[in-house]
Enzyme design. Structure first.
Site, PDB file in Angstrom:
ATOM      1  N   THR A   1      22.187  -7.842 -21.623  1.00  0.00           N
ATOM      2  CA  THR A   1      21.531  -7.924 -20.311  1.00  0.00           C
ATOM      3  C   THR A   1      21.389  -6.557 -19.657  1.00  0.00           C
ATOM      4  OG1 THR A   1      23.633  -8.159 -19.146  1.00  0.00           O
ATOM      5  CG2 THR A   1      22.593 -10.189 -19.926  1.00  0.00           C
TER       6      THR A   1
ATOM      7  N   ASP B   1      24.559   8.831 -26.488  1.00  0.00           N
ATOM      8  CA  ASP B   1      25.605   8.165 -25.723  1.00  0.00           C
ATOM      9  C   ASP B   1      26.637   9.214 -25.302  1.00  0.00           C
ATOM     10  OD1 ASP B   1      27.012   5.042 -25.613  1.00  0.00           O
ATOM     11  OD2 ASP B   1      28.237   6.824 -25.252  1.00  0.00           O
TER      12      ASP B   1
HETATM   13  N1  URA Z   1      24.420   5.985 -21.257  1.00  0.00           N
HETATM   14  C1  URA Z   1      24.463   7.008 -22.147  1.00  0.00           C
HETATM   15  O1  URA Z   1      25.532   7.468 -22.523  1.00  0.00           O
HETATM   16  N2  URA Z   1      23.303   7.515 -22.596  1.00  0.00           N
HETATM   17  C2  URA Z   1      22.099   7.079 -22.187  1.00  0.00           C
HETATM   18  O2  URA Z   1      21.073   7.611 -22.628  1.00  0.00           O
HETATM   19  C3  URA Z   1      22.077   6.005 -21.268  1.00  0.00           C
HETATM   20  C4  URA Z   1      23.252   5.480 -20.820  1.00  0.00           C
END
Ligand code: URA
Length: 210
Positions: A109, A201
């Site tokens: 979600t 990330d």
């Molecule tokens: N969280 C992350 O670590 N990277 C993203 O690009 C988006 C959310």
């Protein structure tokens, strides 16, 4: 702070950010650069801390010199990636109290789910700086700021490394009173809520997870 969004285009910030974005940058280098950029961004976000004066003696003469007026600060990390920004700010403002908001993003979600909340006492008297490297969908940022307001915070600023146009718009709609300081406003989100061109990330890159 009057602008809702401040993009810090200082050459040192932009140079360090480019290295962070590269997929070949190591975990330790990524962490170190995040700390350094955070300090440069913190310089901007603390620009309006109130000053007073104190009388001191330099080796030459007495002077009324500026010092911080003692506005208390609370630094709130949005777990887990926010932790990568804590040390940088704490080195600059060692007296800041620290809080944590635990929200994870439901991968289906994309909505935030709360699992931890602990913030300093008298949060209503403090300038609150919420830190999270990535302002992506804005869902977790909006929810974290909402929780801080429910706890009594009234002077909240949001410090992030990268922001998406979607995230900034969402924050502006939900919390127009919360200024955002970032190193870059990136192009867009992808279908999974990741920032493009982004850096991947942030939590995985700073902690070496996948
Ligand atoms: N969280 C992350 O670590 N990277 C993203 O690009 C988006 C959310």
């Amino acid at each position: 702070m009057t602008d809702h969004l401040t993009v810090v285009d200082h050459p040192l910030v932009q140079h360090k950010l480019t290295i962070m974005r590269k997929k070949t940058t190591s975990t330790s280098e990524f962490r170190q650069l995040l700390k350094e950029i955070t300090q440069l961004l913190a310089y901007e976000i603390t620009r309006e801390l109130p000053l007073t004066t104190t009388t001191i003696d330099t080796p030459m003469e007495e002077m009324d010199a500026p010092i911080l007026a003692g506005k208390k600060m609370a630094l709130v990390s949005i777990l887990r990636a926010g932790n990568g920004m804590l040390d940088g700010v704490l080195e600059l403002v060692p007296s800041a109290r620290v809080g944590f908001v635990g929200l994870y993003r439901d991968e289906v979600t994309l909505e935030p789910v709360q699992y931890y909340f602990k913030v300093p006492q008298q949060i209503s008297d403090r300038m609150v700086i919420a830190v999270d490297p990535m302002l992506a969908t804005g869902n977790s940022s909006v929810a974290a700021v909402e929780l801080l307001k429910q706890a009594g915070a009234t002077d909240i600023r949001f410090l992030c490394l990268l922001a998406s146009p979607e995230g900034v718009a969402r924050m502006k709609e939900a919390h127009p009173d919360v200024p955002i300081v970032t190193a870059s406003l990136d192009r867009q989100l992808n279908e999974k809520g990741y920032i493009l061109p982004g850096l991947g990330d942030a939590g995985d890159r700073m902690f070496g997870t996948q």
